[in-house]
Design a protein around this motif. Structure first.
Motif, PDB file in Angstrom:
ATOM      1  N   ASP A  50       0.850  -1.183   0.000  1.00 28.10           N
ATOM      2  CA  ASP A  50       0.000   0.000   0.000  1.00 28.10           C
ATOM      3  C   ASP A  50       0.891   1.239   0.000  1.00 28.10           C
ATOM      4  N   PRO A  51       0.733   2.143  -0.952  1.00 29.29           N
ATOM      5  CA  PRO A  51       1.663   3.276  -1.050  1.00 29.29           C
ATOM      6  C   PRO A  51       1.605   4.231   0.135  1.00 29.29           C
ATOM      7  N   LEU A  52       0.463   4.333   0.806  1.00 34.91           N
ATOM      8  CA  LEU A  52       0.352   5.269   1.930  1.00 34.91           C
ATOM      9  C   LEU A  52       1.045   4.735   3.176  1.00 34.91           C
ATOM     10  N   THR A  53       0.735   3.500   3.551  1.00 36.43           N
ATOM     11  CA  THR A  53       1.232   2.942   4.812  1.00 36.43           C
ATOM     12  C   THR A  53       2.481   2.088   4.642  1.00 36.43           C
ATOM     13  N   GLU A  54       2.768   1.671   3.401  1.00 34.69           N
ATOM     14  CA  GLU A  54       3.887   0.779   3.081  1.00 34.69           C
ATOM     15  C   GLU A  54       3.717  -0.615   3.680  1.00 34.69           C
ATOM     16  N   LEU A  55       2.497  -0.942   4.106  1.00 31.78           N
ATOM     17  CA  LEU A  55       2.190  -2.308   4.517  1.00 31.78           C
ATOM     18  C   LEU A  55       1.835  -3.132   3.286  1.00 31.78           C
ATOM     19  N   LEU A  56       1.776  -4.450   3.460  1.00 32.30           N
ATOM     20  CA  LEU A  56       1.266  -5.293   2.388  1.00 32.30           C
ATOM     21  C   LEU A  56      -0.152  -4.876   2.024  1.00 32.30           C
ATOM     22  N   ASN A  57      -0.492  -4.962   0.741  1.00 31.84           N
ATOM     23  CA  ASN A  57      -1.887  -4.830   0.349  1.00 31.84           C
ATOM     24  C   ASN A  57      -2.498  -6.227   0.234  1.00 31.84           C
ATOM     25  N   ALA A 122       1.098  -7.512   8.950  1.00 33.79           N
ATOM     26  CA  ALA A 122       0.115  -6.433   8.979  1.00 33.79           C
ATOM     27  C   ALA A 122      -0.221  -6.069   7.542  1.00 33.79           C
ATOM     28  N   VAL A 123      -1.516  -5.932   7.258  1.00 37.18           N
ATOM     29  CA  VAL A 123      -1.989  -5.734   5.887  1.00 37.18           C
ATOM     30  C   VAL A 123      -2.976  -4.576   5.861  1.00 37.18           C
ATOM     31  N   ARG A 124      -2.813  -3.666   4.920  1.00 33.96           N
ATOM     32  CA  ARG A 124      -3.849  -2.646   4.674  1.00 33.96           C
ATOM     33  C   ARG A 124      -4.949  -3.335   3.879  1.00 33.96           C
ATOM     34  N   TRP A 125      -6.038  -3.651   4.561  1.00 31.91           N
ATOM     35  CA  TRP A 125      -7.090  -4.464   3.964  1.00 31.91           C
ATOM     36  C   TRP A 125      -7.985  -3.631   3.054  1.00 31.91           C
TER      37      TRP A 125
END
Length: 209
Positions: A50-57, A122-125
């Protein structure tokens, strides 16, 4: 090695005049190949995070899922999943604007990165919702989410006049199969909805057979 005006690497060989011409010819080709690999890796990382949080999408999570399950089954280690949602996030966006909402999302993502163990995910769901995959049983997952909510309550992004809070749904707590882990995600999402219906700012645990 230089390609497109950018140095991408260096080769070191004993200086042998008879090979200089070969190396001078090969270096640009190797540089172009290295640059291609670097750009491919950058593209792949961008596609899976995820470009905002840099977590996995979600796409990145789907690629990691078989590895998570295989490791847990090989070690006979329980896994729990948690769905985390920032409370009143729409109000943050409506009152303070989307840039402040983005700050709130990044604040939660930073807490997840800081407090989760390397083996957790952690994943940006989507939207203000995050998926957390914890390599622990339900008691460990509950402790982790309680700590997360406590830390989040002390975070006040720029301008927001109230402390951030989150609702959480948890499920799992056993050694997973692929089908069961997906069922746990659905169950955790339902538990999250129940937490919101019961007043928000709380944790609900799903009853999963």
């Amino acid at each position: 090695m230089v390609t497109g005006g950018t140095e991408v690497g260096r080769l070191f060989f004993p200086r042998q005049p008879e090979r200089t011409a070969v190396l001078d010819t090969a270096a640009p080709l190797l540089a172009a190949r290295v640059q291609h690999l670097v750009e491919h890796n950058r593209w792949r990382t961008a596609a899976l995070t995820d470009p905002l949080t840099e977590l996995l999408n979600r796409r990145g999570f789907e690629l990691r899922l078989p590895e998570v399950i295989a490791q847990a089954r090989a070690q006979q280690r329980p896994v729990s999943v948690a769905m985390v949602d920032i409370d009143h996030f729409k109000r943050v966006n409506d009152v303070y604007g989307h840039s402040t909402g983005d700050e709130a999302l990044k604040a939660l993502a930073d807490l997840l990165v800081r407090h989760l163990r390397p083996q957790d995910l952690a994943v940006r769901w989507g939207g203000e919702e995050f998926l957390v995959v914890l390599n622990s049983g339900l008691p460990g997952a509950l402790d982790a989410m309680r700590r997360l909510r406590h830390e989040l309550s002390g975070v006040t992004p720029h301008q927001i006049a109230w402390p951030l809070a989150a609702s959480v749904g948890i499920a799992g707590g056993a050694v997973p199969a692929e089908e069961s882990l997906r069922e746990w995600i659905e169950a955790a999402d339902a538990a999250l909805l129940r937490a919101k219906e019961l007043g928000r700012n709380r944790i609900e645990v799903a009853a999963v057979d």
